[in-house]
Scaffold this motif. Structure first.
Motif, PDB file in Angstrom:
ATOM      1  N   UNK A 267       0.843  -1.202   0.000  1.00 52.84           N
ATOM      2  CA  UNK A 267       0.000   0.000   0.000  1.00 52.84           C
ATOM      3  C   UNK A 267       0.880   1.255   0.000  1.00 52.84           C
ATOM      4  N   UNK A 268       1.947   1.188   0.802  1.00 51.38           N
ATOM      5  CA  UNK A 268       2.872   2.312   0.868  1.00 51.38           C
ATOM      6  C   UNK A 268       3.465   2.598  -0.513  1.00 51.38           C
ATOM      7  N   UNK A 269       3.616   1.554  -1.285  1.00 50.61           N
ATOM      8  CA  UNK A 269       4.169   1.701  -2.638  1.00 50.61           C
ATOM      9  C   UNK A 269       3.077   2.006  -3.667  1.00 50.61           C
ATOM     10  N   UNK A 270       1.876   2.320  -3.160  1.00 46.86           N
ATOM     11  CA  UNK A 270       0.743   2.665  -4.031  1.00 46.86           C
ATOM     12  C   UNK A 270       0.301   1.540  -4.963  1.00 46.86           C
ATOM     13  N   UNK A 271       0.530   0.309  -4.526  1.00 46.09           N
ATOM     14  CA  UNK A 271      -0.028  -0.811  -5.294  1.00 46.09           C
ATOM     15  C   UNK A 271      -1.522  -0.866  -4.986  1.00 46.09           C
ATOM     16  N   UNK A 272      -2.340  -0.846  -6.013  1.00 43.14           N
ATOM     17  CA  UNK A 272      -3.783  -0.813  -5.779  1.00 43.14           C
ATOM     18  C   UNK A 272      -4.282  -2.168  -5.283  1.00 43.14           C
ATOM     19  N   UNK A 273      -5.337  -2.141  -4.454  1.00 38.18           N
ATOM     20  CA  UNK A 273      -5.844  -3.393  -3.877  1.00 38.18           C
ATOM     21  C   UNK A 273      -6.147  -4.467  -4.927  1.00 38.18           C
ATOM     22  N   UNK A 274      -6.525  -4.066  -6.131  1.00 40.26           N
ATOM     23  CA  UNK A 274      -6.875  -5.101  -7.110  1.00 40.26           C
ATOM     24  C   UNK A 274      -5.659  -5.896  -7.577  1.00 40.26           C
ATOM     25  N   UNK A 275      -4.459  -5.453  -7.193  1.00 42.58           N
ATOM     26  CA  UNK A 275      -3.251  -6.204  -7.556  1.00 42.58           C
ATOM     27  C   UNK A 275      -2.685  -6.986  -6.365  1.00 42.58           C
ATOM     28  N   UNK A 276      -3.462  -7.100  -5.304  1.00 39.67           N
ATOM     29  CA  UNK A 276      -2.974  -7.796  -4.106  1.00 39.67           C
ATOM     30  C   UNK A 276      -3.941  -8.911  -3.713  1.00 39.67           C
ATOM     31  N   UNK A 277      -3.447 -10.127  -3.609  1.00 42.84           N
ATOM     32  CA  UNK A 277      -4.245 -11.291  -3.195  1.00 42.84           C
ATOM     33  C   UNK A 277      -3.635 -11.844  -1.916  1.00 42.84           C
ATOM     34  N   UNK A 278      -4.430 -11.965  -0.873  1.00 38.05           N
ATOM     35  CA  UNK A 278      -3.892 -12.437   0.407  1.00 38.05           C
ATOM     36  C   UNK A 278      -4.651 -13.680   0.849  1.00 38.05           C
ATOM     37  N   UNK A 279      -3.923 -14.715   1.242  1.00 40.49           N
ATOM     38  CA  UNK A 279      -4.584 -15.915   1.744  1.00 40.49           C
ATOM     39  C   UNK A 279      -4.889 -15.739   3.227  1.00 40.49           C
ATOM     40  N   UNK A 280      -6.132 -16.006   3.586  1.00 42.00           N
ATOM     41  CA  UNK A 280      -6.534 -15.909   4.994  1.00 42.00           C
ATOM     42  C   UNK A 280      -5.777 -16.955   5.798  1.00 42.00           C
ATOM     43  N   UNK A 281      -5.528 -16.645   7.039  1.00 42.75           N
ATOM     44  CA  UNK A 281      -4.716 -17.566   7.827  1.00 42.75           C
ATOM     45  C   UNK A 281      -5.208 -17.668   9.264  1.00 42.75           C
ATOM     46  N   UNK A 282      -6.345 -18.274   9.438  1.00 43.74           N
ATOM     47  CA  UNK A 282      -6.824 -18.574  10.778  1.00 43.74           C
ATOM     48  C   UNK A 282      -7.409 -17.375  11.497  1.00 43.74           C
ATOM     49  N   UNK A 283      -7.970 -17.633  12.662  1.00 49.81           N
ATOM     50  CA  UNK A 283      -8.558 -16.547  13.453  1.00 49.81           C
ATOM     51  C   UNK A 283      -7.461 -15.667  14.032  1.00 49.81           C
ATOM     52  N   UNK A 284      -7.784 -14.417  14.357  1.00 50.90           N
ATOM     53  CA  UNK A 284      -6.769 -13.541  14.955  1.00 50.90           C
ATOM     54  C   UNK A 284      -6.321 -14.090  16.309  1.00 50.90           C
ATOM     55  N   UNK A 285      -5.008 -14.012  16.559  1.00 53.79           N
ATOM     56  CA  UNK A 285      -4.484 -14.544  17.823  1.00 53.79           C
ATOM     57  C   UNK A 285      -4.698 -13.564  18.962  1.00 53.79           C
ATOM     58  N   UNK A 286      -4.703 -12.284  18.639  1.00 53.32           N
ATOM     59  CA  UNK A 286      -4.868 -11.259  19.677  1.00 53.32           C
ATOM     60  C   UNK A 286      -6.053 -10.367  19.348  1.00 53.32           C
TER      61      UNK A 286
END
Lengths: 386, 508
Positions: A267-286
Motif C-alpha cells: 500500500x505504501x508503494x501505491x499498489x492498488x488493492x486489485x493487484x494484491x491477493x492475500x490468503x486468509x490464515x486462521x482466526x486472529x491470535x490477539x
C-alpha cells in the motif's frame, strides 16, 4: 383435458394441446436422470474425501509433507493455491484445519499437504507427531479463492511467502512451469532461520531450469557469516527486488502478521488493492488488540455458551467459538476457519460476540444475528442455535 | 401422533415462503436445508469488500406504497415487510444491439409510452394499442381467467377475457409482428426474453405482456442487502412463529404408506414423521430420488414426457474499483446483443463457441450502499443450457470456464470498454455451479423450459401421492415473484388439507 374445458374457447388452444401431445411423443420421463446430478457434482465438488497417508516426507526440523491418496482412487481437480480442510479426532476432540495442497494440480494421484509446527498449535503437533503412513482421514474437497485467475490476474506474478506460506506457492509454481504458461513468476521467500527454509533445493533447481521463474530467499535471523539476503520484506526491499510494480499481481501467504506487514508495504508503494491477493490464515491470535474490541473485556475472562436445546459450557473470551464448541463435543460444518467460507455460520440468539474484520459477514447477517463461529469471540454469555 | 404437521424440504424462495406461511398459519413445521444458509438462488456471497447478489436482477410484483401490487401483500402476510427495505429502479432497462440500437426505457407506464412514441413516431398509434393490450391481457390472465377457469364457465370467459381469447395462446413474436413494422421497436419491446431464455417465437404473448406491464407500471425493485436479506427475513419470521429449521441437513427419503406420505428421512438417517411434505427440490429429484417408490407415479412420468429441460446460467460476479459513472453505466439493467436475430441469440445459448447476448446488472447504480464507496458491483449473465457443461472432463473444467468468461467479457466490453481495467474481485459461475448449489438437473434455474406447453394451463394437478406437494419453479414459472407465489399458494393448499384432516379426526 375434459371436453368442457373453457380454454377451448381461446384461439389456438387446441393447436397448443396438440403441440404438447407431439412433445410427449418424443420426450423423456427423466427416469434416466436418477442420481445424474449428484454424480456430476461429485466429480468436481465432493463434500467429503476419504484420504490415506501414503508417504510422509521430512522437509525440515519443523515441517513434514504428508502425501494423501484417495481410498476410492478419485481425487477431484483443484486450482493451484486451493486448500483442503482435514478433519481429525485428537484425544476425543473432533476438529479440523485447512491446509493448502502443495503438489501440482496436473497430477491427481495424490495431494501433498505440507505442515509446519505451530508453536502453540494443536492440530499441527498431532499431525507431525502422531500421523502415520496408512492412517485414514476425512477432508473436504479442494476449496478457496487464493489462486491465479487468468481472466484478470495477468501474466506477471510476484509471490511473497512467509514460512509455511510456501505450500500454495509450490503448487502454483509447478502449475505455471509444468504447463509452460507464458507467465513471469517471481517467488520471494521470507524465513526466520536458514534451517527453516522449506523446499529450497527443489526451488533452486527450478530457478536454474526455467527462465520465467525467479527465486529470492530472504532470511530475517541469519546465522553469523551468512552471505545471502537478510532483513524484512519492507517497501525498499520489495522495490529493489521487483522493480517496476505496475501491472504485477502480488500474492501474499504467510502468518497473519507477515500478511498484514506485506500488505501495508505494498500500500505504501501505491499498489492498488486489485493487484494484491492475500490468503486468509486462521482466526486472529490477539483479538483484544483489534479495533472495536470492548475495553472492559479480557481474553482470559470466562463466559457461558448455551447451545439451544442441547446444553452449555464455560469458555474463555479469547477462544474462537468454533474451537470451544468442538472442545465441548459440538459439531459445526467448517472449512476455511478464517472467516471467509461462511460454512461455520451459526445464529446468535442472545448475547454479544466480537466479529473481527476477518469475519466476512453478509450485511443481513448483522441484522439477523448470524455469525461465523470460526472467528467469533463471545464477549459475554451467549446463546446460539446449531 | 405425527412429530410435525409439515416438513418443507429446501429453503429456496418457494420453500421458505411455504414454511413461513404454514407455521404462521398454525401448522407445526420443520424446514430442512442441505446448505448452511437459507435462500437457494436468493442468496449472496462475500469476496473481499464485496457482497455479491447471486440471482435477483429485478424483483417484480411489488408495486409502490401508493400503488401496491400482490407481492407487497404476500410479504406483509409473511411478516417480513418491516424486516427488509426495497429500492426502486428508475429504468426498465437499457438495450444495446451493436451498431443498431442503444436505448434506455423508463420504469413508468406512461413514460414508456411517451419515450417509444417519440422514438418511433410512425408506430405511435400501434404503440398505444399494443400497450393497452399488454395492460388488459395482464389483468385478464391474472384476475379474470382464473375465475372463469374455476367456474369452468364459457360465458364468463367470453365476457371477461376478450383479449385473452384472441391473444392468449399466440406467441410474443406473432403479436409483435401483427402490431409493428419497425424491427428495432420489436427488438426493444421483446428484450425481456433474455431473462426467460426462450425466444419470442416460443414465449406465450401474455407472459411477455405481463412482464412489460408489471415491471413498467409496478416498477422493478432491488432489495437492500440483496435477496439474501429477504431470505434471512423470511427465516426470521418463520422462527419467530415457532418454526424449526435444520441447516446442513438435506432430506434423503420421503417415506410413504402406499400412496400416502408418512415421514422424511434426513441425511443423518433420522426419520421424522409428518402429515405433509412440501418439496422445494426439483420435481425430477423429488420423484426419482427422494420418494421411496421404485418408479415415479405414472401420472408424473406422463407429465414429464412433454416437458423439456430449462435453461441454466453462466454468470460473472465482478467487484470493480470504479464508480458506475466511470464505467459508463446509465441504467441498472442492461441487455447487450450483437444482433437483432433472436434465433441466432438463442442458438448461442446452446453453444460454447458462440455468444450473441449478455446482460449486465449494476447493483449500486440505484442503491449506492450496495458497494463500497467509489466501487461497483456488476453481474454479467449469459443464459445457457447446462447440458453443454456436463460432459467436460473435470480436469478441463476450470480452463473452459475461464475461456467462456473471456468471451462474455469481450461482448460486454463492446459497450463498457473500461470493464477489464477495474476488476478487483471476479467469480465465475457456470451451469455446473448452479447444479452444485441448487441441486437441479442440468443446473436449471427456472425448472423446465418455459415453452407454451410448460404452462399449468395444459397440466392437471398431480395428486398421486397424498400429502406430497411440490413448491418451486418445476411446475410453475421460474423467477422470484413466481416462486414466492408458488410457495404461498402451496402453503394454502397444505393448510386446507391439514384442516380437513383435523376435522375428520374430530368426527372419527
Amino acid at each position: 383435458m375434459p371436453k368442457s374445458n373453457v380454454l377451448n374457447k381461446v384461439v389456438g388452444y387446441q393447436e397448443a394441446v396438440k403441440a404438447k401431445e407431439e412433445l410427449a411423443k418424443t420426450g423423456s420421463d427423466f427416469t434416466d436422470q436418477k442420481w445424474a446430478t449428484a454424480r456430476t457434482i461429485a466429480k468436481l465438488h465432493p463434500k467429503r474425501l476419504t484420504l490415506e497417508v501414503s508417504e510422509i516426507i521430512d522437509e525440515t526440523e519443523t515441517t513434514k509433507t504428508f502425501r494423501f491418496v484417495s481410498t476410492n482412487g478419485f481425487l477431484p481437480p483443484f486450482q493451484a493455491g486451493q486448500y483442503i480442510n482435514l478433519f481429525v479426532t485428537i484425544d476425543g476432540v473432533e476438529t479440523a484445519r485447512p491446509y493448502a495442497v502443495s503438489s501440482s494440480p496436473l497430477q491427481r494421484e495424490y495431494y501433498d499437504v505440507t505442515v509446519k509446527r505451530v508453536a502453540e498449535g494443536f492440530v499441527s503437533h498431532y499431525l507431525l507427531d502422531r500421523l502415520e503412513v496408512g492412517q485414514q482421514l476425512h477432508s473436504t474437497g479442494p476449496m478457496g479463492t487464493f489462486y491465479h485467475n487468468p481472466v484478470f490476474h495477468g501474466q506477471d506474478l510476484v509471490f511473497l511467502a512467509g514460512g509455511s506460506g510456501i505450500a500454495p506457492a509450490m503448487s502454483m509454481i509447478k502449475d505455471v512451469l509444468e504447463r509452460k504458461l507464458p507467465y513471469q513468476f517471481h517467488f520471494i521467500y521470507a524465513s526466520s532461520y536458514v534451517d527453516d527454509v522449506i523446499f529450497v533445493g527443489a526451488l533452486r533447481a527450478l530457478a536454474l531450469k526455467y527462465e520465467n521463474f525467479k527465486l529470492t530467499e530472504v532470511i530475517s535471523r541469519p546465522p553469523e557469516g551468512y552471505d545471502g539476503r537478510t532483513g524484512h520484506l519492507n517497501s525498499e526491499m520489495i522495490t529493489e527486488l521487483v522493480g517496476d510494480l505496475s501491472h504485477k499481481m502480488f500474492y501474499i501467504c504467510g502468518p497473519t502478521p507477515f500478511n498484514e506487514y506485506c500488505q501495508s508495504q505494498l500500500w505504501e508503494l501505491n499498489v492498488e488493492p486489485r493487484f494484491i491477493r492475500i490468503e486468509a490464515n486462521g482466526p486472529p491470535k490477539y483479538p483484544n488488540q483489534m479495533k472495536d474490541w470492548p475495553e472492559s473485556v479480557g481474553v482470559e475472562d470466562e463466559i457461558t455458551v448455551t447451545v439451544q436445546g442441547k446444553g452449555n459450557f464455560r469458555a474463555k473470551v479469547g477462544e474462537p467459538l468454533l474451537n470451544s464448541l468442538e472442545r465441548n463435543g459440538y459439531q459445526a460444518e467448517n472449512a476455511c476457519r478464517s472467516g471467509e467460507c461462511s460454512l461455520c455460520r451459526v445464529k446468535l440468539i442472545s448475547g454479544e460476540v466480537f466479529n473481527p474484520p476477518e469475519a466476512h459477514l453478509r450485511k443481513s447477517d448483522k441484522q439477523f444475528g448470524w455469525i461465523h463461529s470460526c472467528v467469533a469471540f463471545p464477549t459475554e454469555d451467549i446463546e446460539i442455535m446449531l | 401422533m405425527k412429530q410435525y404437521d409439515a416438513i418443507v424440504i429446501g429453503a429456496g424462495n418457494a420453500g421458505l415462503t411455504a414454511a413461513t406461511a404454514l407455521q404462521r398459519g398454525g401448522s407445526k413445521t420443520l424446514l430442512l436445508e442441505r446448505h448452511n444458509i437459507p435462500g437457494g438462488c436468493a442468496t449472496s456471497f462475500v469476496r473481499g469488500e464485496y457482497e455479491f447478489e447471486v440471482a435477483l436482477h429485478q424483483l417484480s410484483g411489488l408495486g409502490t406504497e401508493d400503488r401496491p401490487f400482490i407481492m407487497r401483500k404476500i410479504f406483509k402476510d409473511l411478516g417480513v415487510m418491516d424486516k427488509v427495505e426495497f429500492v426502486q429502479e428508475n429504468e426498465l432497462y437499457r438495450i444495446v444491439v451493436t451498431d443498431e440500437i442503444d436505448t434506455t426505457l423508463p420504469a413508468s407506464w406512461s413514460g414508456l409510452r411517451r419515450k417509444l412514441q417519440a422514438d418511433f413516431p410512425s408506430e405511435s398509434e400501434n404503440l398505444a394499442r399494443f400497450m393497452k393490450l399488454c395492460e388488459t391481457i395482464t389483468l385478464e390472465s391474472f384476475m379474470m381467467l382464473p375465475r372463469a377457469r374455476k367456474a369452468n364457465d364459457e360465458a364468463t370467459l367470453v365476457a371477461t377475457c376478450p383479449n385473452y381469447i384472441k391473444y392468449g395462446m399466440r406467441s410474443s413474436k406473432d403479436v409483435l409482428d401483427e402490431f409493428f413494422d419497425d424491427e428495432k421497436l420489436k427488438t426493444i419491446l421483446a428484450a425481456y426474453w433474455c431473462y426467460i431464455g426462450v425466444p419470442p417465437k416460443d414465449i406465450p404473448f401474455p407472459d411477455l405482456a405481463s412482464m412489460i406491464y408489471a415491471y413498467a407500471a409496478f416498477k422493478p425493485w432491488h432489495i437492500k442487502g440483496g435477496s439474501q436479506a429477504l431470505s434471512s427475513a423470511l427465516l426470521e419470521s418463520f422462527m419467530e412463529a415457532g418454526g424449526e429449521v435444520r441447516f446442513n441437513c438435506g432430506a434423503k427419503k420421503i417415506l410413504t404408506n402406499g400412496d400416502v406420505v408418512r415421514a422424511v428421512v434426513t441425511e443423518e438417517d433420522v426419520e421424522i414423521s409428518c402429515s405433509a411434505v412440501v418439496s422445494n427440490a426439483s420435481s425430477i429429484i423429488t420423484y426419482n430420488e427422494l420418494l421411496d417408490h421404485d418408479q415415479p407415479p405414472i401420472a408424473v412420468r406422463e407429465d414429464f414426457k412433454s416437458r423439456r429441460m430449462g435453461t441454466s446460467a453462466f454468470v460473472l460476479y465482478m467487484g470493480l474499483d470504479c464508480t458506475p459513472e466511470e464505467l459508463g453505466v446509465t441504467a441498472a439493467s442492461n441487455f447487450i446483443c450483437t444482433t437483432q436475430d433472436e434465433n441466432l441469440v438463442y442458438e448461442g445459448m446452446q453453444s460454447m463457441d458462440e455468444l450473441h447476448a449478455g446482460m449486465l446488472t449494476c447493483y449500486n447504480f440505484d442503491d449506492p450502499s450496495f458497494a463500497p464507496e467509489g466501487k461497483s458491483i456488476v453481474t454479467l449473465v449469459n443464459l445457457q443450457y447446462g447440458d453443454l457443461w456436463k460432459d467436460i472432463p473435470e480436469a478441463d473444467y476450470a480452463q473452459t470456464k475461464y475461456d467462456f468468461a473471456e468471451k462474455l467479457l469481450d461482448l460486454i466490453a463492446q459497450t463498457f470498454p473500461k470493464i477489464r481495467d477495474h476488476i478487483e474481485e471476479l467469480e465465475v459461475a457456470t451451469p455446473l455451479t448452479m447444479m452444485r448449489y441448487l441441486n437441479t438437473p442440468d443446473g436449471a434455474i427456472y425448472g423446465f423450459k418455459q415453452n407454451p406447453q410448460d404452462s399449468e394451463l395444459f397440466r392437471d394437478r398431480i395428486e398421486s401421492i397424498s400429502g406430497l406437494y411440490l413448491a418451486g419453479c418445476w411446475n410453475n414459472m421460474g423467477g422470484f415473484q413466481p416462486t414466492y407465489m408458488a410457495g404461498e399458494s402451496t402453503a394454502r393448499a397444505v393448510l386446507k388439507k391439514l384442516k380437513t384432516e383435523r376435522k375428520e379426526c374430530e368426527y372419527a
